[in-house]
Design a protein around this motif. Structure first.
Motif, mmCIF file in Angstrom:
data_model
loop_
_atom_site.group_PDB
_atom_site.id
_atom_site.type_symbol
_atom_site.label_atom_id
_atom_site.label_comp_id
_atom_site.label_asym_id
_atom_site.label_seq_id
_atom_site.Cartn_x
_atom_site.Cartn_y
_atom_site.Cartn_z
ATOM 1 N N LEU A 180 -10.915 7.170 4.191
ATOM 2 C CA LEU A 180 -9.860 6.225 4.576
ATOM 3 C C LEU A 180 -10.002 5.818 6.044
ATOM 4 C CD1 LEU A 180 -6.914 7.931 2.657
ATOM 5 C CD2 LEU A 180 -7.785 5.625 2.199
ATOM 6 N N GLY A 209 0.003 0.686 -10.072
ATOM 7 C CA GLY A 209 0.919 1.321 -9.132
ATOM 8 C C GLY A 209 2.283 0.657 -9.200
ATOM 9 N N SER A 210 3.240 1.300 -8.550
ATOM 10 C CA SER A 210 4.584 0.719 -8.448
ATOM 11 C C SER A 210 5.211 1.255 -7.163
ATOM 12 C CB SER A 210 5.435 1.076 -9.658
ATOM 13 O OG SER A 210 5.340 2.464 -9.924
ATOM 14 N N GLY A 211 4.335 1.452 -6.179
ATOM 15 C CA GLY A 211 4.799 1.921 -4.874
ATOM 16 C C GLY A 211 4.954 0.746 -3.925
ATOM 17 N N ASN A 212 4.867 1.032 -2.657
ATOM 18 C CA ASN A 212 5.106 0.016 -1.631
ATOM 19 C C ASN A 212 4.194 -1.211 -1.797
ATOM 20 O OD1 ASN A 212 3.921 -0.867 1.313
ATOM 21 N ND2 ASN A 212 6.146 -0.767 1.278
ATOM 22 N N ARG A 256 10.560 7.503 -12.608
ATOM 23 C CA ARG A 256 9.249 7.158 -13.146
ATOM 24 C C ARG A 256 9.272 5.723 -13.681
ATOM 25 N NH1 ARG A 256 6.211 9.573 -10.656
ATOM 26 N NH2 ARG A 256 4.534 9.295 -12.191
ATOM 27 N N LYS A 259 -11.588 -2.566 8.395
ATOM 28 C CA LYS A 259 -10.408 -3.372 8.069
ATOM 29 C C LYS A 259 -9.736 -3.858 9.344
ATOM 30 C CE LYS A 259 -7.802 -1.387 5.154
ATOM 31 N NZ LYS A 259 -6.812 -0.637 4.377
ATOM 32 N N ARG A 274 -1.277 9.906 4.689
ATOM 33 C CA ARG A 274 -1.107 10.043 3.236
ATOM 34 C C ARG A 274 -0.647 11.456 2.893
ATOM 35 N NH1 ARG A 274 -5.652 8.252 -1.143
ATOM 36 N NH2 ARG A 274 -5.033 6.230 -0.279
ATOM 37 N N ASN A 319 -6.937 1.142 -1.310
ATOM 38 C CA ASN A 319 -8.207 1.384 -0.620
ATOM 39 C C ASN A 319 -9.240 1.912 -1.600
ATOM 40 O OD1 ASN A 319 -7.657 0.661 2.143
ATOM 41 N ND2 ASN A 319 -6.211 2.376 2.172
ATOM 42 N N THR A 330 -4.596 3.667 -6.187
ATOM 43 C CA THR A 330 -5.372 4.700 -5.498
ATOM 44 C C THR A 330 -6.872 4.465 -5.662
ATOM 45 O OG1 THR A 330 -5.475 7.101 -5.188
ATOM 46 C CG2 THR A 330 -5.477 6.321 -7.462
ATOM 47 N N GLY A 387 -5.481 -4.180 -3.494
ATOM 48 C CA GLY A 387 -4.351 -3.835 -2.628
ATOM 49 C C GLY A 387 -4.497 -2.399 -2.145
ATOM 50 N N ASP A 436 1.322 5.552 4.186
ATOM 51 C CA ASP A 436 0.322 5.335 3.133
ATOM 52 C C ASP A 436 0.940 5.987 1.893
ATOM 53 O OD1 ASP A 436 -2.688 4.458 2.740
ATOM 54 O OD2 ASP A 436 -2.544 6.360 1.696
ATOM 55 N N SER A 496 2.320 0.018 -13.103
ATOM 56 C CA SER A 496 2.134 1.394 -13.595
ATOM 57 C C SER A 496 2.593 2.446 -12.581
ATOM 58 C CB SER A 496 0.642 1.607 -13.887
ATOM 59 O OG SER A 496 -0.105 1.517 -12.688
ATOM 60 N N ASP A 497 2.519 3.714 -12.972
ATOM 61 C CA ASP A 497 2.464 4.830 -12.010
ATOM 62 C C ASP A 497 1.465 5.834 -12.588
ATOM 63 O OD1 ASP A 497 3.882 6.306 -13.896
ATOM 64 O OD2 ASP A 497 5.784 6.195 -12.808
HETATM 65 P P1 NDP Z 1 3.008 4.649 -2.597
HETATM 66 O O1 NDP Z 1 3.069 6.112 -2.455
HETATM 67 O O2 NDP Z 1 4.166 3.816 -2.193
HETATM 68 O O3 NDP Z 1 2.662 4.251 -4.116
HETATM 69 C C1 NDP Z 1 1.492 4.721 -4.714
HETATM 70 C C2 NDP Z 1 1.501 4.265 -6.160
HETATM 71 O O4 NDP Z 1 0.222 4.568 -6.735
HETATM 72 C C3 NDP Z 1 2.527 4.985 -7.012
HETATM 73 O O5 NDP Z 1 2.956 4.148 -8.047
HETATM 74 C C4 NDP Z 1 1.723 6.171 -7.545
HETATM 75 O O6 NDP Z 1 2.211 6.702 -8.780
HETATM 76 C C5 NDP Z 1 0.360 5.556 -7.760
HETATM 77 N N1 NDP Z 1 -0.664 6.588 -7.587
HETATM 78 C C6 NDP Z 1 -0.901 7.329 -6.468
HETATM 79 N N2 NDP Z 1 -1.889 8.210 -6.689
HETATM 80 C C7 NDP Z 1 -2.280 8.009 -7.961
HETATM 81 C C8 NDP Z 1 -3.260 8.605 -8.771
HETATM 82 N N3 NDP Z 1 -4.054 9.594 -8.309
HETATM 83 N N4 NDP Z 1 -3.389 8.124 -10.032
HETATM 84 C C9 NDP Z 1 -2.608 7.129 -10.490
HETATM 85 N N5 NDP Z 1 -1.644 6.537 -9.764
HETATM 86 C C10 NDP Z 1 -1.494 6.975 -8.535
HETATM 87 O O7 NDP Z 1 1.677 4.206 -1.801
HETATM 88 P P2 NDP Z 1 1.295 2.769 -1.239
HETATM 89 O O8 NDP Z 1 1.796 1.713 -2.161
HETATM 90 O O9 NDP Z 1 1.642 2.729 0.187
HETATM 91 O O10 NDP Z 1 -0.307 2.830 -1.324
HETATM 92 C C11 NDP Z 1 -1.045 2.409 -2.467
HETATM 93 C C12 NDP Z 1 -2.487 2.143 -2.077
HETATM 94 O O11 NDP Z 1 -2.524 1.101 -1.084
HETATM 95 C C13 NDP Z 1 -3.250 3.306 -1.463
HETATM 96 O O12 NDP Z 1 -4.612 3.220 -1.826
HETATM 97 C C14 NDP Z 1 -3.131 3.054 0.043
HETATM 98 O O13 NDP Z 1 -4.165 3.679 0.767
HETATM 99 C C15 NDP Z 1 -3.265 1.545 0.050
HETATM 100 N N6 NDP Z 1 -2.746 0.883 1.250
HETATM 101 C C16 NDP Z 1 -1.446 1.054 1.641
HETATM 102 C C17 NDP Z 1 -0.969 0.409 2.755
HETATM 103 C C18 NDP Z 1 0.460 0.469 3.156
HETATM 104 O O14 NDP Z 1 0.842 -0.291 4.060
HETATM 105 N N7 NDP Z 1 1.295 1.271 2.529
HETATM 106 C C19 NDP Z 1 -1.860 -0.413 3.588
HETATM 107 C C20 NDP Z 1 -3.180 -0.627 3.033
HETATM 108 C C21 NDP Z 1 -3.590 0.041 1.919
HETATM 109 P P3 NDP Z 1 2.986 8.129 -8.766
HETATM 110 O O15 NDP Z 1 4.269 7.861 -8.071
HETATM 111 O O16 NDP Z 1 3.111 8.475 -10.197
HETATM 112 O O17 NDP Z 1 2.077 9.063 -7.991
#
Ligand code: NDP
Length: 447
Positions: free
Chosen positions: A109, A240-243, A290, A116, A96, A347, A322, A345, A168, A263-264
């Motif tokens: 983690l 979230g809107s990440g992976n 964003r 897990k 991470r 942790n 998160t 989704g 991560d 969201s983000d």
């Molecule tokens: P990404 O970096 O791809 O996306 C993270 C998303 O969460 C972004 O939209 C980010 O917004 C938002 N975010 C991160 N930190 C914060 C915060 N402090 N407050 C609010 N929003 C936040 O990460 P992943 O999608 O890979 O991971 C998301 C979660 O899933 C984590 O908890 C990770 O540990 C867990 N996970 C991931 C796995 C994987 O394969 N990738 C596997 C199992 C669990 P912004 O861009 O604005 O920061």
């Protein structure tokens, strides 16, 4: 829930030995609370001090990561790798990159990852790592230089039979590419199995990118089916809107549900017609913008700044951002708004108070170590393909993922039944995972 009296001293020791690491304390407490029923049933674990041993990482690595930005200024970050438990296989878990990363986050983690990974039934131990580096706003070259410096130290500690990192938060396919490139350069070995989440052209596996999000949606599908229900006609909200979030949304739509908000860290968007996943991918994966950009492009969508997405009513909530993003307050709001299923989704996105509120209200609650295990499970499938220099089709890999998620779901419910807590996914997941690790540790002797 109180901690079983025979485990109270273990928890006290964790607090004393790891001061200030609140997220780690929270993760340990949750496991210790739910494995109580297994303590009486398996006295051999207590004699071998299995719980105390599990709570102490096998190895903790902390290192300096110096790097130079595009203006020539030097920055120093801190790198971590927590090699927590290798009873079931090589340490396995992501990296991470986020400014909030410190020892307590990496330990929580890594600790979660042990359980897990055990729950997947695959031969992988638990580990986790990362850095307090903030990738936001950095150029591609800066990201590359940071990854190269990070791997310059990390390479001595990892290997396909030792420790296999992945992505991560803040670490996606771009970062894995730079990390793998530097590993290959330093070691002079094309050791595909040393990292997972790789690009397809250099040893990656199909469905790994989608796996965590898809797996969480498959898990919800099973939770709904266990209640005689399905995704048809259901609305969902994803944070979230990440992976993880993107592919959870994609699979929920394929399964017949409709995700109306995501969201983000700046705010959230609502699209009552259902989030347009292709547009979301373009905004987040290609342009790295964003989430507000979504509402600028979709006239019927609205953007709400500075608030959490849990204000939006839904049947299914999937926190994918998160840790601790759903506290008691958000849990209450979700229950009041009619939410009946929650699957993590991310942790540990729900605080203990939030979990209790959901469970008391009869909401089906799927903890992250079960619901998001599809990512690491597919990483283990990537390791299998690397070991046999093979490459599986998308359909075959996705079928395997769906089977694994179905098995995890069954294991949680059957274990919860066996220990007298029907429907309690948290207890089922923790006990099933714990007993598998404990049996392996007993078999390996005092190491
Ligand atoms: P990404 O970096 O791809 O996306 C993270 C998303 O969460 C972004 O939209 C980010 O917004 C938002 N975010 C991160 N930190 C914060 C915060 N402090 N407050 C609010 N929003 C936040 O990460 P992943 O999608 O890979 O991971 C998301 C979660 O899933 C984590 O908890 C990770 O540990 C867990 N996970 C991931 C796995 C994987 O394969 N990738 C596997 C199992 C669990 P912004 O861009 O604005 O920061």
């Amino acid at each position: 829930m109180p901690i079983h009296e025979r485990l109270e001293s273990v928890y006290a020791e964790v607090l004393a030995r790891n001061p200030g690491e609140t997220e780690f304390h929270q993760a340990v407490r949750e496991v210790l609370e739910s494995i109580g029923p297994a303590v009486g049933k398996h006295p051999q674990y207590a004699d071998a001090k299995i719980v105390s041993r599990i709570c102490e990482p096998e190895r903790q690595i902390i290192f300096r990561v110096p790097w130079e930005d595009d203006r020539g200024e030097i920055h120093i970050n801190r790198g971590f790798r927590m090699e927590f438990n290798s009873a079931l296989g090589p340490y396995k878990g992501g990296l991470r990159f986020h400014p909030s990363v410190y020892l307590g986050i990496v330990k929580f983690l890594g600790f979660e990852q042990i359980f897990k990974n055990s729950l997947t039934g695959l031969p992988i131990g638990g580990g986790k790592g990362g850095s307090d580096f903030d990738p936001k706003g950095k150029s591609d070259r800066e990201i590359m230089r940071f990854c190269q410096s990070f791997m310059t130290e990390l390479h001595r500690h990892i290997g396909e039979y030792t420790d296999v990192p992945a992505g991560d938060i803040g670490v996606g396919s771009r970062e894995i590419g730079y990390l793998f490139g530097q590993y290959k350069r330093i070691t002079n070995r094309y050791e595909s199995g040393v990292l997972t989440g790789k690009g397809l052209i250099y040893g990656g596996a199909r469905v790994r990118t989608e796996a965590t999000g898809y797996g969480t949606a498959f898990f919800v599908n099973e939770m709904l089916a266990a209640r005689g229900d399905s995704f048809a006609g259901k609305t969902a909200v994803v944070s979230g809107s990440g992976n993880v979030a993107i592919y959870a949304i994609e699979k929920v739509h394929q399964l017949g549900g409709r995700v109306v908000a995501c969201s983000d860290s700046s705010g959230y968007v609502v699209d009552e017609k259902g989030i347009d996943v292709e547009l979301l991918k373009e905004i987040k994966e290609v342009r790295r913008e964003r989430i507000s950009a979504y509402a600028e492009r979709v006239s019927h969508a609205r953007y709400v700044a500075g608030q959490q997405v849990w204000d939006v009513p839904c049947d299914v909530a999937m926190p994918c951002a998160t840790q601790n993003e759903i506290t008691g307050k958000e849990a209450e709001r979700l229950v009041r708004n009619g939410c009946t299923v929650v699957a993590e989704g991310a942790n540990m996105p729900t605080t203990p108070e939030g979990v209790r509120l959901f469970q008391d209200a009869g909401v089906a609650f799927g903890p992250g170590k079960a619901a998001n295990a599809g990512g690491v499970a597919t990483s283990a499938l990537e390791m299998q393909q690397n070991a046999s220099r093979d490459s599986w089709s998308f359909e075959y890999s996705e079928d395997r993922l769906e089977d694994i998620m179905r098995d995890i779901h069954t294991r949680c419910l059957e274990t919860a039944d066996e220990y007298g807590m029907p429907g309690n996914y948290v207890a089922g997941a923790n006990i099933a995972a714990y007993t598998r690790v404990a049996d392996a540790m007993l078999a390996l002797g005092l190491i």
